[in-house]
Design a protein around this motif. Sequence first.
Motif, PDB file in Angstrom:
ATOM      1  N   TYR A 214       0.827  -1.210   0.000  1.00  6.70           N
ATOM      2  CA  TYR A 214       0.000   0.000   0.000  1.00  6.70           C
ATOM      3  C   TYR A 214       0.863   1.262   0.000  1.00  6.70           C
ATOM      4  CZ  TYR A 214      -4.531  -2.291   0.988  1.00  6.70           C
ATOM      5  OH  TYR A 214      -5.681  -3.027   0.923  1.00  6.70           O
ATOM      6  N   LEU A 215       2.030   1.205   0.646  1.00  6.52           N
ATOM      7  CA  LEU A 215       2.893   2.383   0.703  1.00  6.52           C
ATOM      8  C   LEU A 215       3.379   2.816  -0.674  1.00  6.52           C
ATOM      9  CD1 LEU A 215       5.048   1.668   3.884  1.00  6.52           C
ATOM     10  CD2 LEU A 215       3.331   3.467   3.598  1.00  6.52           C
ATOM     11  N   ASN A 216       3.278   1.947  -1.669  1.00  4.00           N
ATOM     12  CA  ASN A 216       3.644   2.321  -3.035  1.00  4.00           C
ATOM     13  C   ASN A 216       2.629   3.268  -3.665  1.00  4.00           C
ATOM     14  OD1 ASN A 216       6.087   0.646  -3.611  1.00  4.00           O
ATOM     15  ND2 ASN A 216       4.680  -1.018  -3.120  1.00  4.00           N
ATOM     16  N   ASP A 217       1.446   3.358  -3.081  1.00  2.00           N
ATOM     17  CA  ASP A 217       0.352   4.139  -3.653  1.00  2.00           C
ATOM     18  C   ASP A 217       0.368   5.550  -3.062  1.00  2.00           C
ATOM     19  OD1 ASP A 217      -2.155   5.263  -4.325  1.00  2.00           O
ATOM     20  OD2 ASP A 217      -3.058   3.273  -4.480  1.00  2.00           O
ATOM     21  N   ALA A 269      -7.393  -2.503  -3.462  1.00  2.00           N
ATOM     22  CA  ALA A 269      -7.534  -1.224  -2.783  1.00  2.00           C
ATOM     23  C   ALA A 269      -6.419  -0.242  -3.111  1.00  2.00           C
ATOM     24  CB  ALA A 269      -7.586  -1.439  -1.270  1.00  2.00           C
ATOM     25  N   ALA A 270      -5.302  -0.723  -3.646  1.00  2.00           N
ATOM     26  CA  ALA A 270      -4.154   0.159  -3.899  1.00  2.00           C
ATOM     27  C   ALA A 270      -3.472  -0.254  -5.189  1.00  2.00           C
ATOM     28  CB  ALA A 270      -3.171   0.094  -2.733  1.00  2.00           C
ATOM     29  N   GLU A 271      -2.628   0.647  -5.681  1.00  2.00           N
ATOM     30  CA  GLU A 271      -1.844   0.354  -6.875  1.00  2.00           C
ATOM     31  C   GLU A 271      -0.549   1.150  -6.812  1.00  2.00           C
ATOM     32  OE1 GLU A 271      -3.961   3.256 -10.095  1.00  2.00           O
ATOM     33  OE2 GLU A 271      -5.062   1.448  -9.520  1.00  2.00           O
ATOM     34  N   GLY A 272       0.353   0.830  -7.716  1.00  2.00           N
ATOM     35  CA  GLY A 272       1.644   1.513  -7.726  1.00  2.00           C
ATOM     36  C   GLY A 272       2.785   0.528  -7.783  1.00  2.00           C
ATOM     37  N   SER A 273       3.840   0.886  -8.499  1.00  2.00           N
ATOM     38  CA  SER A 273       5.002   0.013  -8.648  1.00  2.00           C
ATOM     39  C   SER A 273       5.744  -0.117  -7.322  1.00  2.00           C
ATOM     40  CB  SER A 273       5.952   0.571  -9.710  1.00  2.00           C
ATOM     41  OG  SER A 273       6.680   1.658  -9.175  1.00  2.00           O
ATOM     42  N   TYR A 274       6.706  -1.040  -7.281  1.00  2.00           N
ATOM     43  CA  TYR A 274       7.479  -1.274  -6.061  1.00  2.00           C
ATOM     44  C   TYR A 274       8.605  -0.256  -5.866  1.00  2.00           C
ATOM     45  CZ  TYR A 274       5.096  -5.791  -5.930  1.00  2.00           C
ATOM     46  OH  TYR A 274       4.141  -6.779  -5.876  1.00  2.00           O
ATOM     47  N   ASP A 275       8.706   0.744  -6.729  1.00  2.00           N
ATOM     48  CA  ASP A 275       9.828   1.680  -6.671  1.00  2.00           C
ATOM     49  C   ASP A 275       9.966   2.357  -5.312  1.00  2.00           C
ATOM     50  OD1 ASP A 275      10.996   2.044  -9.600  1.00  2.00           O
ATOM     51  OD2 ASP A 275       8.839   1.805  -9.783  1.00  2.00           O
ATOM     52  N   TYR A 276       8.845   2.740  -4.709  1.00  2.00           N
ATOM     53  CA  TYR A 276       8.901   3.500  -3.455  1.00  2.00           C
ATOM     54  C   TYR A 276       9.533   2.689  -2.326  1.00  2.00           C
ATOM     55  CZ  TYR A 276       7.380   6.326   0.528  1.00  2.00           C
ATOM     56  OH  TYR A 276       7.351   7.082   1.678  1.00  2.00           O
ATOM     57  N   VAL A 277       9.261   1.375  -2.291  1.00  2.00           N
ATOM     58  CA  VAL A 277       9.723   0.558  -1.158  1.00  2.00           C
ATOM     59  C   VAL A 277      10.926  -0.309  -1.486  1.00  2.00           C
ATOM     60  CG1 VAL A 277       7.369   0.463  -0.222  1.00  2.00           C
ATOM     61  CG2 VAL A 277       8.198  -1.425  -1.667  1.00  2.00           C
ATOM     62  N   ALA A 278      11.271  -0.453  -2.755  1.00  2.00           N
ATOM     63  CA  ALA A 278      12.168  -1.528  -3.191  1.00  2.00           C
ATOM     64  C   ALA A 278      13.526  -1.523  -2.503  1.00  2.00           C
ATOM     65  CB  ALA A 278      12.347  -1.472  -4.707  1.00  2.00           C
ATOM     66  N   ASP A 296      -0.846  -7.590 -13.251  1.00  2.00           N
ATOM     67  CA  ASP A 296      -1.301  -6.579 -14.210  1.00  2.00           C
ATOM     68  C   ASP A 296      -0.507  -5.290 -14.000  1.00  2.00           C
ATOM     69  OD1 ASP A 296      -2.461  -5.236 -12.024  1.00  2.00           O
ATOM     70  OD2 ASP A 296      -4.444  -6.094 -12.401  1.00  2.00           O
ATOM     71  N   ALA A 297      -0.917  -4.253 -14.718  1.00  2.00           N
ATOM     72  CA  ALA A 297      -0.162  -2.997 -14.712  1.00  2.00           C
ATOM     73  C   ALA A 297      -0.168  -2.291 -13.365  1.00  2.00           C
ATOM     74  CB  ALA A 297      -0.719  -2.060 -15.786  1.00  2.00           C
ATOM     75  N   ARG A 298      -1.080  -2.677 -12.444  1.00  2.00           N
ATOM     76  CA  ARG A 298      -1.126  -2.020 -11.131  1.00  2.00           C
ATOM     77  C   ARG A 298       0.195  -2.137 -10.381  1.00  2.00           C
ATOM     78  NH1 ARG A 298      -3.796  -4.325  -7.332  1.00  2.00           N
ATOM     79  NH2 ARG A 298      -3.903  -6.334  -8.403  1.00  2.00           N
ATOM     80  N   SER A 299       0.971  -3.179 -10.679  1.00  2.00           N
ATOM     81  CA  SER A 299       2.201  -3.442  -9.930  1.00  2.00           C
ATOM     82  C   SER A 299       3.444  -2.863 -10.585  1.00  2.00           C
ATOM     83  CB  SER A 299       2.372  -4.953  -9.753  1.00  2.00           C
ATOM     84  OG  SER A 299       1.268  -5.505  -9.079  1.00  2.00           O
TER      85      SER A 299
END
Length: 387
Positions: A214-217, A269-278, A296-299
């Motif tokens: 969720y923190l990626n969103d 409930a959330a979307e966004g790549s793993y860049d923020y947490v990786a 899918d593209a959400r990740s």
Amino acid sequence: MAHDAQTTGSTVSGGRRTTPPFRADHVGSLLRPPRLLDAREDLAKGSITAAELRTIEDEEIAKAVEMQRAAGLQDATDGEFRRSSWHMDFIYQLGGIEKIQSDIEVHFRNADGTVDFKPAAIAVNEAVRLEHTIFAEDFAYLRDIVSEGVTPKLTIPSPNMVHYRSGRAALNPDVYADLEPFWADLAAAYAAEVKALAALGCTYLQLDDTTLAYLNDPSQREALTARGEDTPHLLETYVSNINGAIAGRPEELTVTTHLCRGNFRSSWAAEGSYDYVAETLFGALEVDGFFLEYDDARSGGFEPLRFIPPGKLVVLGLVTTKRGALESKDDLIRRIEEASRYVPIEQLCLSPQCGFSSTVEGNVLTRDEQAAKLALVVETAAAVWGS
């Protein structure tokens, strides 16, 4: 001392892993059979006893374990058949935590619109502690019925799940005026649980965690900041909490974590790549492997996998559990090859992207479609890494 991740070289035979996570794996929850759903309704109406329900659960779990074996999987879960929710059935058993009515509404999304869910909430009115080994009997039953060569896998929620939804508002200030003692007690309770499960013979434990995904969103981070959280440092806190919970675990216990952006009736409930947490997550979290949804593209893309350190395993969740249409094996192989540009293929495995039934309601697909997806995971893994 940090638990040393198992190296791929010590567990690979012709490409096939003999310790978890396995080349073909799965997240854990399975669609509840109609007989089990009917039995739960009968218990609520008072027409059967809790003991009679447990007998039915035992029988249906045995069938689910056989389904997983027949699909070719090297591990088996109980499908979370005894739970209503993937996380709350565990959290409510922690000492000091009470179930209360919630005014929080979670908005899940899917291709057709939105699904609103009003979960029960918690109140922490006493010091958090472990009063008994949670899911001990459930795991013991699973352990005793799996076939030889099949590893029983237990899934429990990450300790961060106790905090994310309500934050400080759930904590009685007379018990926890500051967060640090709460985190320390929570980590200690989890550490005791982990050691107790290992003593029961658990060698494969998965910590399910939506917080880290969720923190990626950006919208999730904005909501956390609005309620007063120190959002820029929350990731480090969450990683530290998990590390504290699994510190000192036995060497023979493999611990993985599953990151999810929400899974309720085929919605998220959330979307966004793993860049923020990786970088922080992959570099600092002391687990042996990461289950990452990538259906899918959400990740986003695979580029964040470049932060995976040597020895850690990544289980690519390329097969969706949110709909029944079967993926193409060729497409799955192509995506595994794409991911291997960022992390060596020896460190990769394959699974569905999430559980099939994170809550008792389940996702919108049939049990036959569920079995076909698990078989596809096994077939694709054999094509990539060998049987």
